[in-house]
Every structure is written in C-alpha cells, then in structure tokens.
Design a protein around this motif. Structure first.
Motif, short mmCIF file in Angstrom:
data_model
loop_
_atom_site.label_atom_id
_atom_site.label_comp_id
_atom_site.label_asym_id
_atom_site.label_seq_id
_atom_site.Cartn_x
_atom_site.Cartn_y
_atom_site.Cartn_z
N GLU A 1 48.55 28.24 44.12
CA GLU A 1 49.33 27.42 43.18
C GLU A 1 50.44 28.20 42.47
N LYS A 2 50.15 29.47 42.15
CA LYS A 2 51.10 30.24 41.34
C LYS A 2 51.83 31.33 42.11
N GLY A 3 51.50 31.52 43.39
CA GLY A 3 52.28 32.40 44.23
C GLY A 3 52.03 33.89 44.09
N PHE A 4 50.91 34.28 43.53
CA PHE A 4 50.60 35.71 43.41
C PHE A 4 50.05 36.26 44.73
N ASN A 5 50.19 37.56 44.90
CA ASN A 5 49.71 38.24 46.10
C ASN A 5 48.17 38.20 46.15
N GLU A 6 47.63 37.69 47.26
CA GLU A 6 46.18 37.50 47.36
C GLU A 6 45.41 38.82 47.29
N GLU A 7 45.94 39.83 47.93
CA GLU A 7 45.24 41.13 47.94
C GLU A 7 45.12 41.70 46.53
N ARG A 8 46.20 41.55 45.75
CA ARG A 8 46.18 42.06 44.38
C ARG A 8 45.20 41.29 43.50
N ILE A 9 45.15 39.99 43.68
CA ILE A 9 44.23 39.18 42.89
C ILE A 9 42.78 39.52 43.26
N LYS A 10 42.52 39.68 44.54
CA LYS A 10 41.17 40.05 44.98
C LYS A 10 40.78 41.42 44.42
N ASN A 11 41.74 42.32 44.40
CA ASN A 11 41.49 43.66 43.85
C ASN A 11 41.17 43.57 42.36
N ILE B 1 39.81 40.97 40.84
CA ILE B 1 38.47 40.39 40.73
C ILE B 1 37.40 41.45 40.97
N LYS B 2 37.65 42.30 41.93
CA LYS B 2 36.71 43.39 42.24
C LYS B 2 36.56 44.32 41.03
N LYS B 3 37.68 44.63 40.38
CA LYS B 3 37.65 45.48 39.19
C LYS B 3 36.81 44.85 38.09
N MET B 4 36.98 43.54 37.90
CA MET B 4 36.20 42.84 36.87
C MET B 4 34.71 42.92 37.16
N LYS B 5 34.34 42.68 38.40
CA LYS B 5 32.92 42.69 38.77
C LYS B 5 32.33 44.09 38.61
N ASN B 6 33.06 45.10 39.06
CA ASN B 6 32.59 46.47 38.91
C ASN B 6 32.44 46.85 37.45
N ALA B 7 33.41 46.41 36.64
CA ALA B 7 33.38 46.73 35.21
C ALA B 7 32.18 46.09 34.54
N ARG B 8 31.88 44.84 34.89
CA ARG B 8 30.73 44.15 34.29
C ARG B 8 29.43 44.88 34.61
N ASN B 9 29.31 45.35 35.84
CA ASN B 9 28.09 46.08 36.24
C ASN B 9 27.97 47.40 35.48
N SER B 10 29.07 48.13 35.36
CA SER B 10 29.02 49.42 34.67
C SER B 10 28.79 49.25 33.18
N ILE B 11 29.33 48.17 32.60
CA ILE B 11 29.13 47.90 31.18
C ILE B 11 27.66 47.62 30.90
N THR B 12 27.03 46.81 31.77
CA THR B 12 25.60 46.51 31.61
C THR B 12 24.77 47.77 31.65
N GLN B 13 25.05 48.65 32.62
CA GLN B 13 24.32 49.91 32.75
C GLN B 13 24.56 50.78 31.52
N GLY B 14 25.80 50.81 31.07
CA GLY B 14 26.13 51.63 29.91
C GLY B 14 25.38 51.19 28.68
N ARG B 15 25.25 49.90 28.49
CA ARG B 15 24.54 49.38 27.32
C ARG B 15 23.05 49.70 27.40
N LEU B 16 22.47 49.62 28.60
CA LEU B 16 21.07 49.96 28.75
C LEU B 16 20.83 51.42 28.40
N ASP B 17 21.75 52.30 28.84
CA ASP B 17 21.64 53.72 28.52
C ASP B 17 21.71 53.93 27.02
N GLY B 18 22.67 53.21 26.39
CA GLY B 18 22.83 53.33 24.95
C GLY B 18 21.59 52.86 24.22
#
Length: 394
Positions: free
Chosen positions: A313-323, A325-342
């Motif tokens: 719809e908005k014409g953004f590069n698909e590879e960049r958007i997927k990348n 999304i991947k960063k968001m998912k990885n960040a959520r996982n690391s944040i959860t682990q970090g909080r458990l450690d804390g």
C-alpha cells in the motif's frame, strides 16, 4: 510553541534538574510519546535532507518511515513506547492556531517568490514552514502502530496533557516530546530528543519536575503562573516582562493576581481581556481521559499485515520492512531474557563462598593482624568487648 524559552531558564536556574542520558539508559521503561510532535519531526527532517518521501500515488510517507524505524530503535533499547495523539485543540488555542495559519500563508508566498528567483535555500526554508501534521498522517501512523503491536491512545484534547496524566498515574516513566509545556501540565519527567535519529548523536535530555520546583523554589501553581508570564499558547503575556523579571515577580508576589496590583501598568501594560485565569485552569485541570484502570499491551507484530500495509500500500522496500520486523522480534526476546536476569539478581540469595574461598579470607585476615602498625610496632586487638580499646605491645 510550548513555553517560550523555558528550557534555557531551567538550565540557568535549576541545572541539577536536568541530566543527559543515552537511550540505552531507559531499558525497561514505558514512555509516553507525543505522537504529533514526533510525526512533525519526521516530516521536517526529510525536508531538510532535500527530499519528501512519497509512494507511487504521490502520497507522503516520511511520517511512516519515521514512526517505523524510530519505534524499532526504542524497542531495541528495551523501551516500551506508548503513543498519544492530539484530540480537539482547546478553544483558547484558536488565536495561536490562527497566527500559525497566517505564518504558513506568508511562508507559502515567500516560497513561491524564492522559486521564481531560483533561490533553492530560501525555497527549502519556507517550504519547511508549510509542514503540518494532518488527520491522514495520524490515522496512517495509528494503523502502522497497530500492526507493529505498539499501543496508542487518542487524547480528547492536548496530547502533552494526556501524557502528563499517564506519567502521574504511574502508567509510564515519563513523556517524550519537544514541547516544554508538558512540564506545565505536570509531567514528572520530560524527555527531549527521544525520537531523534541515531545519526544526530544527540543525548536525551531528562527534566525532573520535582527538582525544578525545588531549585526554583516554586509550587506547581506558581510554576504555571510563571510559564504564563513567559508566554504560552493560550493567552498573551505582558510585554516587557522577561524571564528573569518573571521569576522575581512570582517569588515576591506568588501569583499573577497580586503581581497585577503591584505592577507599574504604564510601563508594563496588561493585555486587554487577559485570560490568564483560564490558561491557568487549562494547565492545572486539562481535559484528559482517566487512565487509572487502563491496561496497555505491547504485542508481537502482525508480520503479514505489516508487510502488506507498508510494502503493497505504501511502497516501502519489502526486504527492509522484513528486516525491521526481525529486529523487533529479536529485541522482544532479548528484553524478556534481560528482565528475567534482572529479577533474579534483585531477589536472589546472598552470594555463597566455597570452603577454599573461606580459607583464603581467613588467611588474609590472619596476615592483616600481623602487619605492623603506623608506629612500626606490631599490635593485636583484644576480642573482649570490655577491653576493646586497649592494645598489648609485643
């Protein structure tokens, strides 16, 4: 506009209330984001680089790029952003909005003239003044945030006021905005530059309202009156009364009513029909939503919907958007682990020592006892509490 010159005044009169931080220092924090201010920044930033991002239909997409990438940056640094969108502006702001409209119309004329003269620099300068956040910009960003799994809130009126309520209720740590009047609305913490690009390398400036009031020796009510004297969006100020004089007047007379009775009105004429009381009430009791029982959720991104919206719809590069999304998912996982450690670090047992470590400690203590005193003579302390102050010379 916010409060004219307030940032500098706080820096001069309450420097200990301001500190600079890196974005990583806000790991684990929930932050209310002034959405309209952020969108405006993104639209301006792209214009300053000499381009306006658009899709194939010619629709501007700069704001979507900004929201997408800056939000990911916050999430990667362990921050939970909560965007707050402006509602209907207060009636008292209409005069200010009319002035802004006049300034835009003048800027449009100047931009046309610069274009005719072939002056690109002037043309860019005046074109930046034409930037305005529209309802469409807001709605598109809300759609994007929903697909990203990031919550947002529609304020009934001023977003800064609603952010302040969220912070005072403990729903968020503080408010991220460039408008200093967020402090006038009572936000305990104001964070500037939170949504700036990483390339600008500007630290986040954190303003602590309680410290500001302490160092400036004012109550919140007095601080509001001081801000009105400085100049706000809701009423005129007294011409000739600058920042230093404003502070002196508030400290001496405590409120605007008393100041008016003591002021030389020939030298400092009071504005006609001055609505400072209404402005004060708007700052102290703004129109907001009660957030006490609200529960905000940060979810996993809806990958398919996000790709379809941003790419198809908005014409953004698909590879960049997927990348992204991947960063968001990885960040959520690391944040959860970090909080458990804390969690376990805070609540865990005191560290234990092995038998070998205990022996080393005992041996070290024994050696210390045999070391000579400052006078060069060896001493030892008597363990009996009654004779603890006595020394036996060998």
């Amino acid at each position: 506009m916010g409060i004219l010159g307030l940032s500098k005044i706080i820096g001069d009169y309450a420097p200990q209330a301001v500190k600079e931080n890196q974005i990583k220092n806000y790991f684990g924090r929930k932050i209310a984001i002034d959405a309209s201010m952020s969108i405006y920044q993104f639209l301006i930033a792209v214009r300053q680089e000499g381009n306006v991002l658009t899709n194939e239909s010619g629709e501007t997409t700069s704001h979507l790029m900004g929201i997408f990438y800056r939000t990911i940056r916050m999430i990667e640094n362990g921050i939970k952003p909560l965007y707050v969108f402006d509602g209907k502006p207060p009636d008292m702001k209409h005069d200010e909005l009319d002035k802004r409209k006049e300034r835009r119309e003048e800027a449009e004329k100047q931009a046309e003239k610069a274009k005719e003269d072939g002056d690109k620099n002037l043309m860019d300068k005046f074109n930046r003044r034409l930037v305005k956040v529209t309802k469409q910009h807001n709605e598109e960003c809300k759609t994007l945030l929903a697909y990203m799994g990031v919550p947002y809130l529609d304020a009934p009126s001023e977003a800064e006021a609603q952010c302040a309520i969220l912070a005072k209720a403990g729903k968020v740590y503080g408010t991220a905005t460039e408008d200093m009047d967020c402090l006038t609305f009572g936000s305990p913490i104001l964070l500037r530059h939170m949504t700036f690009s990483e390339a600008r390398k500007m630290p986040i400036k954190e303003f602590n309202l309680a410290e500001i009031l302490t160092q400036m020796q004012m109550s919140q009510e007095q601080f509001v009156d001081f801000c009105i004297l400085m100049g706000c969006d809701y009423c005129e100020s007294i011409k000739g009364i600058g920042p230093k004089r404003s502070i002196e007047l508030i400290k001496e007379h405590k409120n605007i009513e008393t100041i008016i009775t003591k002021l030389d009105t020939k030298k400092y004429p009071i504005p006609d029909n001055w609505k400072f009381k209404e402005a004060r009430e708007l700052f102290l009791n703004p129109e907001t939503i009660n957030v006490t029982n609200m529960d905000f959720k940060w979810k996993e991104p809806e990958e398919e919907s996000l790709i379809k919206y941003m790419c198809e719809e908005k014409g953004f590069n698909e590879e960049r958007i997927k990348n992204g999304i991947k960063k968001m998912k990885n960040a959520r996982n690391s944040i959860t682990q970090g909080r458990l450690d804390g969690f376990f670090t805070i609540l865990g047992r005191a560290p234990t020592t092995t038998l070998e470590q205990q022996r080393k400690v005992a041996k070290t203590e024994e050696i210390k006892k045999k070391l000579p005193s400052k006078s060069g003579k060896k001493t030892k302390k008597i363990s009996n509490a009654k004779n603890a102050n006595k020394k036996i010379k060998k």
